[in-house]
Design a protein around this motif. Sequence first.
Motif, short mmCIF file in Angstrom:
data_model
loop_
_atom_site.label_atom_id
_atom_site.label_comp_id
_atom_site.label_asym_id
_atom_site.label_seq_id
_atom_site.Cartn_x
_atom_site.Cartn_y
_atom_site.Cartn_z
N SER A 150 0.83 -1.20 0.00
CA SER A 150 0.00 0.00 0.00
C SER A 150 0.87 1.26 0.00
N LYS A 151 0.58 2.16 -0.93
CA LYS A 151 1.33 3.42 -1.00
C LYS A 151 1.01 4.32 0.19
N ASP A 152 -0.10 4.05 0.87
CA ASP A 152 -0.47 4.85 2.05
C ASP A 152 0.33 4.47 3.29
N LYS A 153 0.86 3.26 3.30
CA LYS A 153 1.54 2.78 4.51
C LYS A 153 3.04 2.53 4.32
N PHE A 154 3.47 2.37 3.08
CA PHE A 154 4.87 2.05 2.83
C PHE A 154 5.49 3.07 1.88
N ILE A 155 6.76 3.40 2.15
CA ILE A 155 7.44 4.39 1.33
C ILE A 155 8.88 3.95 1.09
N ARG A 156 9.33 4.13 -0.13
CA ARG A 156 10.73 3.84 -0.48
C ARG A 156 11.57 5.05 -0.07
N VAL A 157 12.40 4.90 0.95
CA VAL A 157 13.18 6.02 1.47
C VAL A 157 14.64 5.97 1.02
N HIS A 158 14.99 4.89 0.32
CA HIS A 158 16.36 4.70 -0.12
C HIS A 158 16.31 3.61 -1.19
N MET B 69 15.63 0.04 17.38
CA MET B 69 17.04 0.38 17.53
C MET B 69 17.75 0.50 16.18
N THR B 70 17.00 0.32 15.11
CA THR B 70 17.61 0.31 13.77
C THR B 70 17.46 1.67 13.10
N LYS B 71 18.55 2.15 12.53
CA LYS B 71 18.55 3.40 11.77
C LYS B 71 18.51 3.08 10.28
N ILE B 72 17.43 3.49 9.62
CA ILE B 72 17.26 3.26 8.19
C ILE B 72 17.74 4.50 7.44
N PRO B 73 18.71 4.38 6.55
CA PRO B 73 19.21 5.56 5.85
C PRO B 73 18.16 6.19 4.93
N LEU B 74 18.14 7.52 4.88
CA LEU B 74 17.26 8.26 3.99
C LEU B 74 18.06 8.82 2.82
N SER B 75 17.57 8.62 1.62
CA SER B 75 18.19 9.26 0.47
C SER B 75 18.04 10.78 0.58
N ARG B 76 18.88 11.50 -0.10
CA ARG B 76 18.95 12.96 0.04
C ARG B 76 17.60 13.64 -0.12
N HIS B 77 16.79 13.17 -1.07
CA HIS B 77 15.54 13.87 -1.38
C HIS B 77 14.31 13.17 -0.80
#
Length: 231
Positions: free
Chosen positions: A181-189, A211-219
């Motif tokens: 679902s595009k409402d609940k999930f997002i591609r952040v990297h 405790m996990t850090k998920i990297p975010l792409s610049r934009h």
Amino acid sequence: MKLNCVVVDDSSIQRIIIAKLVNNNQNLHLIGDFSNAIEAKSCMAIHNVDLIFLDIEMPVISGFDFLDGLKVKPQIIFITSKAEYAMKAFDYDATDYLQKPIAIDRFNASVKRAIDFHLLKKENKENEGEHIFIKSNLKKLKIFTSKIKWIEAFGDYVRVVTEEDTNLVLSTMKSFENDLSKDKFIRVHKSYIINIDKVERFNSKYAEIGMTKIPLSRHKKEDLVRALSFS
């Protein structure tokens, strides 16, 4: 109830044989038969297809390449003259694998398997929360999307991390992104899809889930802020 199906085989004789088997089975409705994957894909763009009877060795686009190009995959029954493709067919989550020449009782058994799985998915969808099916360690698993924390690229696989466990699945990030679902999930990297309901905090570089850090792409920070504001 009937499953809408198509037949894809470059051999005209084999298409006639399989189409006859389909038409003689009361649980199937033949949408069309095609000599190549391009024609089949065009048909599937305008018709709802539940099941594909698919040859593997075809010119230009093989059966496997055809499946790789589908965003939404119906059930697949592979039909081929060679046994050596069986393991690879299993990796594609095939409902069944039939060798030519096809015996009627073996064909009908495959159809019954497809019907049973179709009914199971329908029943689960009606009675339970939103979920997807994945294949991991040679087992088909039902995963409730509300329990997914994140999905991570892992070579030729993706790693599905839930509240309960972690599973490796032979798939692409794009395929998973299309199923969720595009409402609940997002591609952040390029390597991460996250469940926005699981995000506890974030900054310009990371989204934190437990405790996990998920990297975010610049934009991607603005996209995440926007998604969280509507969640």
